[in-house]
Design an enzyme around this catalytic site. Structure first.
Site, mmCIF file in Angstrom:
data_model
loop_
_atom_site.group_PDB
_atom_site.id
_atom_site.type_symbol
_atom_site.label_atom_id
_atom_site.label_comp_id
_atom_site.label_asym_id
_atom_site.label_seq_id
_atom_site.Cartn_x
_atom_site.Cartn_y
_atom_site.Cartn_z
ATOM 1 N N HIS A 142 0.889 -1.143 0.026
ATOM 2 C CA HIS A 142 0.251 0.112 -0.020
ATOM 3 C C HIS A 142 0.826 1.234 -0.031
ATOM 4 C CE1 HIS A 142 0.834 0.980 4.323
ATOM 5 N NE2 HIS A 142 0.281 -0.479 4.790
ATOM 6 N N CYS A 166 2.208 -5.098 6.504
ATOM 7 C CA CYS A 166 2.247 -4.816 4.836
ATOM 8 C C CYS A 166 3.426 -4.251 4.539
ATOM 9 C CB CYS A 166 1.098 -3.559 4.828
ATOM 10 S SG CYS A 166 -0.733 -4.359 5.192
#
Length: 190
Positions: A142, A166
């Site tokens: 992301h 992430c």
């Protein structure tokens, strides 16, 4: 009086139904309308599919973008706050290791745009089940939080591991990845 109430409600109904304003949008979230439009138009872009494999080297904090055997780009990344080792359970803040693939693109109110990674795999679920824990999920590549939408703090965010597991890149890099990566592209994290 009824006419006045009608006029008061009319603009609100226009905003709600046309998407001009999102009443649930918080000041620290991205407006998703532009992203949704890009998802619908994504096939119109010539770079679509120009990256066919992604390798994330956790120790180097780098992402290597491949087309065939050629490295097309190297990006600095941020990882989970506890980056060393394999992800064991939800909340351990580790970035998982192994062979995955991009299973969808996501418009993210929190992190601009995301490429969702196929974690947990069946073996991750089985391993976590043996230990009696939840393997976690929602692992993505992301972009940046809204407070860094302009990219002025990229040097700061990329100098630290701050995610919950992430892989984070800058918004400008995610904008390019968004079109260069298709669903199904393999992702190796090691």
């Amino acid at each position: 009086m009824q006419y006045f109430l009608y006029l008061m409600l009319l603009p609100l109904s226009l905003f709600v139904f046309t998407g001009c304003a999102d009443p649930d949008l918080k000041k620290d979230e991205y407006n998703l309308q532009e992203c949704r439009e890009e998802l619908l138009e994504a096939t119109d872009f010539k770079n679509e599919g120009s990256i066919d494999h992604i390798i994330v080297e956790k120790a180097q904090r780098k992402m290597y973008l491949y087309k065939g055997k050629e490295v097309k780009g190297v990006l600095p990344v941020s990882l989970g706050k506890n980056p060393v080792g394999q992800k064991q359970r939800q909340g351990d803040n580790r970035t998982p290791e192994g062979e995955f693939f991009i299973h969808r693109k996501l418009c993210s109110p929190k992190y601009y745009r995301s490429l969702c990674i196929s974690y947990p795999r069946p073996e991750d679920i089985a391993s976590a089940r043996k230990r009696g824990v939840n393997p976690g999920g929602d692992i993505t590549i992301h972009a940046q939080p809204k407070w860094n939408a302009d990219g002025k703090q990229d040097a700061y965010t990329l100098s630290q591991n701050w995610t919950q597991g992430c892989v984070a890149v800058t918004n400008s890099e995610m904008k390019e990845l968004w079109y260069a990566v298709r669903e199904g592209v393999p992702v190796t994290i090691r």
